[in-house]
Design a protein around this motif. Sequence first.
Motif, short mmCIF file in Angstrom:
data_model
loop_
_atom_site.label_atom_id
_atom_site.label_comp_id
_atom_site.label_asym_id
_atom_site.label_seq_id
_atom_site.Cartn_x
_atom_site.Cartn_y
_atom_site.Cartn_z
N VAL A 229 0.84 -1.20 0.00
CA VAL A 229 0.00 0.00 0.00
C VAL A 229 0.87 1.25 0.00
O VAL A 229 2.08 1.18 0.29
N PRO A 230 0.31 2.41 -0.32
CA PRO A 230 1.09 3.66 -0.26
C PRO A 230 1.60 3.93 1.15
O PRO A 230 0.86 3.78 2.13
N VAL A 231 2.87 4.32 1.23
CA VAL A 231 3.52 4.60 2.52
C VAL A 231 4.26 5.93 2.41
O VAL A 231 5.07 6.12 1.50
N ARG A 232 3.99 6.83 3.33
CA ARG A 232 4.74 8.08 3.41
C ARG A 232 5.59 8.04 4.67
O ARG A 232 5.09 7.76 5.76
N VAL A 233 6.89 8.31 4.52
CA VAL A 233 7.83 8.32 5.64
C VAL A 233 8.24 9.76 5.91
O VAL A 233 8.87 10.41 5.07
N LEU A 234 7.86 10.27 7.07
CA LEU A 234 8.33 11.58 7.51
C LEU A 234 9.62 11.39 8.29
O LEU A 234 9.65 10.61 9.25
N ARG A 235 10.68 12.09 7.89
CA ARG A 235 11.97 11.95 8.57
C ARG A 235 12.39 13.27 9.18
O ARG A 235 12.53 14.27 8.48
N ALA A 236 12.62 13.27 10.48
CA ALA A 236 13.06 14.46 11.20
C ALA A 236 14.56 14.70 10.95
O ALA A 236 15.20 13.98 10.19
N ARG A 237 15.07 15.73 11.62
CA ARG A 237 16.50 16.03 11.46
C ARG A 237 17.34 14.84 11.87
O ARG A 237 16.97 14.06 12.77
N GLN A 238 18.46 14.67 11.23
CA GLN A 238 19.30 13.51 11.47
C GLN A 238 19.98 13.57 12.83
O GLN A 238 20.29 14.64 13.36
N ARG A 239 20.19 12.40 13.38
CA ARG A 239 20.88 12.25 14.66
C ARG A 239 22.37 12.48 14.46
O ARG A 239 22.95 12.03 13.47
N ALA A 240 23.01 13.20 15.39
CA ALA A 240 24.44 13.44 15.29
C ALA A 240 25.20 12.12 15.39
O ALA A 240 24.87 11.25 16.20
N GLU A 241 26.21 11.95 14.54
CA GLU A 241 26.96 10.69 14.51
C GLU A 241 27.65 10.39 15.84
O GLU A 241 27.83 9.23 16.20
N ASP A 242 28.03 11.43 16.57
CA ASP A 242 28.73 11.22 17.84
C ASP A 242 27.76 11.17 19.03
O ASP A 242 28.20 11.20 20.18
N GLU A 264 7.23 6.86 -0.18
CA GLU A 264 7.49 8.28 -0.42
C GLU A 264 8.27 8.84 0.75
O GLU A 264 7.85 8.72 1.90
N ASP A 265 9.40 9.44 0.47
CA ASP A 265 10.26 10.00 1.51
C ASP A 265 10.01 11.49 1.64
O ASP A 265 10.08 12.23 0.65
N VAL A 266 9.69 11.95 2.86
CA VAL A 266 9.42 13.38 3.10
C VAL A 266 10.31 13.85 4.24
O VAL A 266 9.96 13.69 5.42
N PRO A 267 11.49 14.41 3.94
CA PRO A 267 12.34 14.94 5.00
C PRO A 267 11.72 16.21 5.60
O PRO A 267 11.24 17.08 4.88
N VAL A 268 11.74 16.30 6.92
CA VAL A 268 11.22 17.48 7.62
C VAL A 268 12.24 17.88 8.69
O VAL A 268 12.00 17.77 9.90
#
Length: 295
Positions: A229-242, A264-268
């Motif tokens: 089925v259709p899937v939308r992924v909301l992605r928040a700010r990235q986690r710091a590597e350290d 569907e990728d939706v960066p936020v």
Amino acid sequence: MDEGFRTDAPRAFRVAGDGVELQAYEWPGEGPTVFFAHATGFHARCWDAVIRRLPEIRAIAVDMRGHGLSDRPEPPYRWSHFGRDVAAAARALGLEGALGVGHSKGGHALVRAAALERGAFGALLLVDPVIGPRGFRREMAEDEHFAARRRNEWASPEEMFERFRGREPFSRWDPEVLRDYCAYGLVPNPAGEGYVLACPPRIEAAVYAGAYADPEGDDVYLAIEAVRVPVRVLRARQRAEDAPMDMSGSPTAPDLARHFAQGEDVPVPQYSHFIPMEDPGFVAAQVREMLAKLA
């Protein structure tokens, strides 16, 4: 009811999970059904602010096992358990073609449930789901996570609200959501006066440990392959590597959406991991957009 803002209280009831009983809430409506799944350490009523902005829908939200007023079995808390619980609840509720909305662990659970209970969900909105890169593993003891040391006893929900409102990450939350988090996240203290967390610290920590130690953990990507089925992924700010334990950064694999047949990728990046808490209006608008895909 104010236009565009519902004021009705939900009906509380119990629904069968996978060998446990879950506390559930239903807001009636003539429109489509939307099923909400919450994050680790939270509860179903954390969705109230989003649901209030969606007066046209029938909304259902559940407390996950170990959370809110649902059953609290002893650890371990494997994340495959949460997927089976949501699948069982969807089956018991007779869901067909519903929109599934899941935040963090709730998003992870919905993916598993959609693969197990085909037809229950017609689309998924995954709000910064805890699904890391394929094959990622980590060992964590059940008492290792800092959640195990959370303050458990409170005089009142009001004390909890005042304590949190000026502290990160809660200071960035919509006050309406923070009030719901406190009001419904405490239960009377069985050992005396005041209140304790509905999700006890040791269980919250065990849930985090279960995310990494689940022997079925890798098969979430097998579940993803089964979701058509259709899937939308909301992605928040990235986690710091350290800062691997930065709970405000996104735990979502950057390429997660492409693993779905209709992803569907939706960066936020303007939001932290706590998207529904920071901007329930934004999440409500995303729900409406996804409902259009069911039409």
